[in-house]
Design a protein around this motif. Sequence first.
Motif, PDB file in Angstrom:
ATOM      1  N   UNK A 217       0.801  -1.197  -0.024  1.00 10.64           N
ATOM      2  CA  UNK A 217       0.072   0.031  -0.066  1.00 10.64           C
ATOM      3  C   UNK A 217       0.608   1.467  -0.047  1.00 10.64           C
ATOM      4  N   UNK A 218       1.924   1.325   0.748  1.00  8.27           N
ATOM      5  CA  UNK A 218       2.863   2.507   0.933  1.00  8.27           C
ATOM      6  C   UNK A 218       3.426   2.738  -0.740  1.00  8.27           C
ATOM      7  N   UNK A 219       3.914   1.520  -1.513  1.00 11.05           N
ATOM      8  CA  UNK A 219       4.407   1.747  -2.676  1.00 11.05           C
ATOM      9  C   UNK A 219       3.269   2.279  -3.488  1.00 11.05           C
ATOM     10  N   UNK A 220       2.312   1.772  -3.376  1.00  8.30           N
ATOM     11  CA  UNK A 220       0.983   2.104  -4.448  1.00  8.30           C
ATOM     12  C   UNK A 220       0.806   3.685  -4.242  1.00  8.30           C
ATOM     13  N   UNK A 221       0.877   4.245  -2.981  1.00 10.60           N
ATOM     14  CA  UNK A 221       0.305   5.511  -2.687  1.00 10.60           C
ATOM     15  C   UNK A 221       1.465   6.466  -2.194  1.00 10.60           C
ATOM     16  N   UNK A 222       2.829   6.373  -2.613  1.00 11.47           N
ATOM     17  CA  UNK A 222       3.785   7.014  -1.976  1.00 11.47           C
ATOM     18  C   UNK A 222       3.539   8.493  -1.985  1.00 11.47           C
ATOM     19  N   UNK A 223       3.218   8.910  -3.105  1.00 16.39           N
ATOM     20  CA  UNK A 223       3.248  10.427  -3.117  1.00 16.39           C
ATOM     21  C   UNK A 223       2.169  10.970  -1.987  1.00 16.39           C
ATOM     22  N   UNK A 224       0.957  10.448  -1.986  1.00 15.72           N
ATOM     23  CA  UNK A 224       0.167  10.871  -1.059  1.00 15.72           C
ATOM     24  C   UNK A 224       0.498  10.582   0.292  1.00 15.72           C
ATOM     25  N   UNK A 225       1.198   9.525   0.433  1.00 19.25           N
ATOM     26  CA  UNK A 225       1.302   9.255   1.943  1.00 19.25           C
ATOM     27  C   UNK A 225       2.686   9.861   2.780  1.00 19.25           C
ATOM     28  N   UNK A 226       3.518   9.922   1.813  1.00 20.82           N
ATOM     29  CA  UNK A 226       4.607  10.562   2.145  1.00 20.82           C
ATOM     30  C   UNK A 226       4.650  11.750   3.094  1.00 20.82           C
ATOM     31  N   UNK A 227       4.117  12.902   2.668  1.00 24.15           N
ATOM     32  CA  UNK A 227       3.742  13.843   3.687  1.00 24.15           C
ATOM     33  C   UNK A 227       3.256  13.650   4.936  1.00 24.15           C
ATOM     34  N   UNK A 228       2.444  12.508   5.044  1.00 19.89           N
ATOM     35  CA  UNK A 228       1.872  12.194   6.199  1.00 19.89           C
ATOM     36  C   UNK A 228       2.606  11.210   7.136  1.00 19.89           C
ATOM     37  N   UNK A 229       3.326  10.181   6.466  1.00 20.58           N
ATOM     38  CA  UNK A 229       3.915   9.158   7.352  1.00 20.58           C
ATOM     39  C   UNK A 229       5.162   9.186   7.460  1.00 20.58           C
TER      40      UNK A 229
END
Length: 374
Positions: free
Chosen positions: A361-373
């Motif tokens: 999931x992290x790999x699939x959504x890295x652009x959205x999740x990086x600023x949060x996680x």
Amino acid sequence: MHPLNPLTLTFYKYHTFHLPSMKILITGGAGFVGSSLAIALKTNYPEYQVYALDNLKRRGSELNISRLKKAGVEFVHGDIRNKEDFDAIPAVDTVIEASAEPSVLAGLDGTPDYLINTNLVGTVNCLNYALKHKAGFIFLSTSRVYPIKTIETLNFVEEETRFALSDEQPVPGVSSKGIGEDFPLNGARSLYGTTKLASELIIQEYNEFYNLKTVINRCGVITGPWQMGKVDQGVMVLWIAKHYFEQQLGYFGYGGTGKQIRDMLHVADLYNLIDWQLHNLDKVNGEILNAGGGLQSSASLQELTKICQEVTGKTIPIKVVPENRTADIRLYVTDNTKVTALTGWEPKIGIRQIVEEITAWLGENEADLAPILK
């Protein structure tokens, strides 16, 4: 494995229900648990009407609005603290109360108002809405209702990579299998745990004197894709994300060995339990049930680190801080004996599969999740 809709991939169908269309309100419906349940229900029962109510306070919850709408869930922007916000929601058959300020550290800085107004007053507003429409009420509580000091006095053995509970204990309701529902409740447990326990007590009153059909689920650590993990809530996703993004972690407390243990419940396993309860509420009406990953889906921080290294292929620095942190506990494992006996439910998804799904999931959504996680 496609990580975008993990519940349809890891959904183990114990049963098939053939009921007329149901209307369901899920509070906290854009949060991790609420949105996961809403999407899974709508996916498996397309004819059901599912409403998701959320105030979008938690960072990252806004990412779930498009997922909810795509699944056919009706999103309602509102706050359970405001009873007027329920006026926009039509009558439903069942309320799933999944809203909460979920941090065990919330309010400990001397500002408990939001915590109490959300986790206690909000629950009362949800109960009154359910009562108005004669709806069933499924409540997601927490293992944090059990007192910290009592847990800290439990007998344990120190194994090579973890602490483990002993069978001989100074109090009832605990064995090497974990902690059960009859564990003593005297003592402090965090303001978060207290608001949930207070809600439990009020729910029992509504059940007894208003004949509201209810069930209370005391959940341990719930995890899975789409959880926006933080230090004080969502630690498994945080641990995996820190490996994925190659940042530092720390073993805090208990000598800094990383042997603290928790059981982890994949949200898809939780969904299976809620699905059963939704369609069999009479069979568990008035019950309080512990629901967690159990001993078979437990890990210490040390063990979780090893799995994260193997799955992500990355090794990161982990600092050692021997001193304990406020409101922390050495170990918690759920004894699911009662819930399994009543419902036949038991968790199916283990630690490694959880790590694999969250990493994908992290790999699939890295652009959205990086600023949060990150």
